[in-house]
Design an enzyme around this catalytic site. Structure first.
Site, PDB file in Angstrom:
ATOM      1  N   ASP A  88     -12.639  -9.868 -15.378  1.00  0.00           N
ATOM      2  CA  ASP A  88     -12.917 -11.173 -15.978  1.00  0.00           C
ATOM      3  C   ASP A  88     -11.675 -11.637 -16.727  1.00  0.00           C
ATOM      4  O   ASP A  88     -11.275 -11.047 -17.728  1.00  0.00           O
ATOM      5  CB  ASP A  88     -14.108 -11.041 -16.924  1.00  0.00           C
ATOM      6  CG  ASP A  88     -14.472 -12.339 -17.628  1.00  0.00           C
ATOM      7  OD1 ASP A  88     -13.780 -13.354 -17.402  1.00  0.00           O
ATOM      8  OD2 ASP A  88     -15.439 -12.323 -18.406  1.00  0.00           O
ATOM      9  N   HIS A  95       0.812  -1.222   0.000  1.00  0.00           N
ATOM     10  CA  HIS A  95       0.000   0.000   0.000  1.00  0.00           C
ATOM     11  C   HIS A  95       0.850   1.279   0.000  1.00  0.00           C
ATOM     12  O   HIS A  95       0.324   2.372  -0.227  1.00  0.00           O
ATOM     13  CB  HIS A  95      -0.939  -0.004   1.208  1.00  0.00           C
ATOM     14  CG  HIS A  95      -2.164   0.837   1.035  1.00  0.00           C
ATOM     15  ND1 HIS A  95      -2.262   1.862   0.112  1.00  0.00           N
ATOM     16  CD2 HIS A  95      -3.361   0.812   1.679  1.00  0.00           C
ATOM     17  CE1 HIS A  95      -3.455   2.422   0.206  1.00  0.00           C
ATOM     18  NE2 HIS A  95      -4.141   1.804   1.141  1.00  0.00           N
TER      19      HIS A  95
END
Length: 478
Positions: free
Chosen positions: A394, A168
């Site tokens: 996807d 992060h």
């Protein structure tokens, strides 16, 4: 849950970027060094997975993902690098094609033959999939010696679990989902990604900030040594749950907040402001705070369009800043949802380029590295955002069944907002609270919006009452 690690490899850019590339971490990046790796969990279901021979699974799924990862890392090569710190204490993200030992991404393949997708879609807790997500309890600071991204792909009985851990200190939520969508794009046959990352961190904040920093003490560690005799207070038990607010529920919440516009100059409330007020108010009520006790609302806001000059949406790095605001618990309890929405709106609107610069200037004069839980007293803190199109990631076998955050960076009052799988403006709220508070929240019909209440609000809308369209969804969280 029986999980067997089958292989561990190191994935590097297919065509390495030549030479050594170094980018100083900015004032927007550095505060997250003492947070944990940001974990994401995506769950895919495909009925014929169980029937796949191991060689077919390896070729059609694992190698496809690894090949796509190698290609997308050509553009996102910073993720294939490591953190570095010079003698002055200046941190950077560094990629060196000649540093064969440290460059690359951790990629693990595992099998959990007895686990189904349905086993992992419960609306409470992350314990079930803890072993499916890498780097639990690993601080971003450890990116000095660890990869900046770790991936674990686990073959289930009827699907695939993908656990990821991103450093992060290197990127925020916007950059994370830009990377994920780009990776999926390549796996679906694209020759190149549609949107290149903007990698020049100096354009966001060109300051050398020196830090005298060692790994902070684990906040969960027990005390020892000189204060070993001091009795330790048992921390309250925290539990996690997902509350799924349907399209109609979100519209109802927004309508209620906008049914009374305060006479203090507030504009119509956005979806974000309305939903945040709803949650903040009901969590505060469930906590049973005294009227005079302060409760803080914190949102990690995307500043790409707030800074001057604005930065592109595809900026790769952290361009977020925590916005804090608060009020007395009694004020939230005594007023309707419009009060909390107004408090949040004022804080968000006021956080403009001048405020951002002033905050950065102040921090650079005396850098303070906070831990992930330093979000304020009796807080409700927001991370992630429903504007991230997480259900469009996807890789070639369909959209995810669910998208969740892992166990890292959770504390009392931390919540993550995700796009609802049902579409529209539905939103999934993933929140961590004390067990007793969560129990009260789960029993609150007003918080959950019973079907009867939604029907009543629907009648009001049809009779011409305010629908609270406001100024759009207005999501600002990372």
């Amino acid at each position: 849950m029986k999980i067997k690690i089958m292989s561990k490899t190191h994935v590097k850019p297919t065509k390495p970027v030549l030479g050594k590339k170094q980018f100083h971490l900015t004032t927007f990046d550095l505060p997250y060094l003492a947070f944990y790796y940001n974990q994401k969990f995506l769950l895919y279901k495909f009925e014929n997975l169980l029937d796949l021979e191991e060689t077919t699974f390896q070729d059609n799924v694992v190698e496809k993902l690894k090949d796509g990862l190698g290609l997308v890392l050509e553009d996102f090569y910073q993720l294939a690098g490591k953190l570095a710190k010079d003698d002055e204490g200046v941190f950077s993200v560094e990629y060196d094609a000649d540093d064969a030992e440290t460059n690359g991404v951790d990629f693990s393949v595992a099998h959990a033959a007895d686990v189904t997708v349905d086993d992992l879609t419960a609306e409470d807790g992350t314990a079930k999939f803890k072993e499916l997500v890498p780097y639990n309890g690993i601080l971003n600071l450890e990116g000095l010696s660890r990869p900046l991204l770790a991936v674990q792909v686990t073959k289930l009985k009827d699907g695939l679990a993908m656990g990821l851990a991103f450093n992060h200190a290197v990127l925020d939520g916007t950059a994370t989902w830009h990377f994920m969508s780009s990776w999926a794009e390549i796996c679906n046959g694209a020759q190149s990604i549609s949107t290149l990352p903007f990698l020049d961190r100096a354009k966001a904040r060109d300051r050398r900030v020196t830090l005298d920093l060692t790994a902070p003490k684990d906040p969960n560690a027990t005390s020892n040594g000189d204060d070993a005799a001091t009795p330790t207070v048992e921390p309250p038990k925290l539990v996690e749950k997902i509350f799924k607010f349907s399209d109609s529920a979100v519209r109802t919440i927004k309508s209620r907040a906008n049914s009374v516009i305060p006479s203090d100059g507030s504009k119509p409330f956005s979806t974000f402001q309305s939903l945040s007020s709803h949650i903040w108010r009901h969590v505060t009520l469930a906590r049973g705070l005294k009227p005079e006790e302060i409760t803080v609302f914190t949102v990690f806001a995307d500043c790409r369009r707030r800074v001057d000059p604005p930065m592109p949406e595809e900026y790769f790095g952290n361009l977020i800043q925590a916005i804090f605001t608060g009020t007395a618990a009694g004020m939230l309890a005594a007023h309707g949802p419009e009060f909390g929405a107004s408090v949040i709106q004022k804080a968000v609107v006021a956080h403009d380029a001048s405020v951002i610069d002033a905050r950065n200037d102040e921090w650079e004069k005396s850098p303070k590295i906070f831990q992930f839980k330093d979000a304020g007293v009796n807080c409700v803190a927001v991370g992630s955002s429903p504007r991230f199109r997480v259900y469009e990631v996807d890789f070639g076998w369909g959209k995810p069944e669910t998208v969740r955050s892992g166990m890292n960076n959770r504390f009392n009052g931390m919540m993550y907002l995700y796009q609802g799988k049902a579409g529209g403006i539905s939103i999934d709220v993933e929140i961590t609270l004390e067990a007793s508070v969560m129990e009260k929240l789960e029993k609150s019909k007003e918080f959950l919006l019973s079907e009867e209440e939604e029907e009543e609000d629907g009648k009001k809308l049809s009779n011409g009452h305010s629908n609270g369209n406001g100024n759009g969804n207005g999501f600002v969280a990372v």
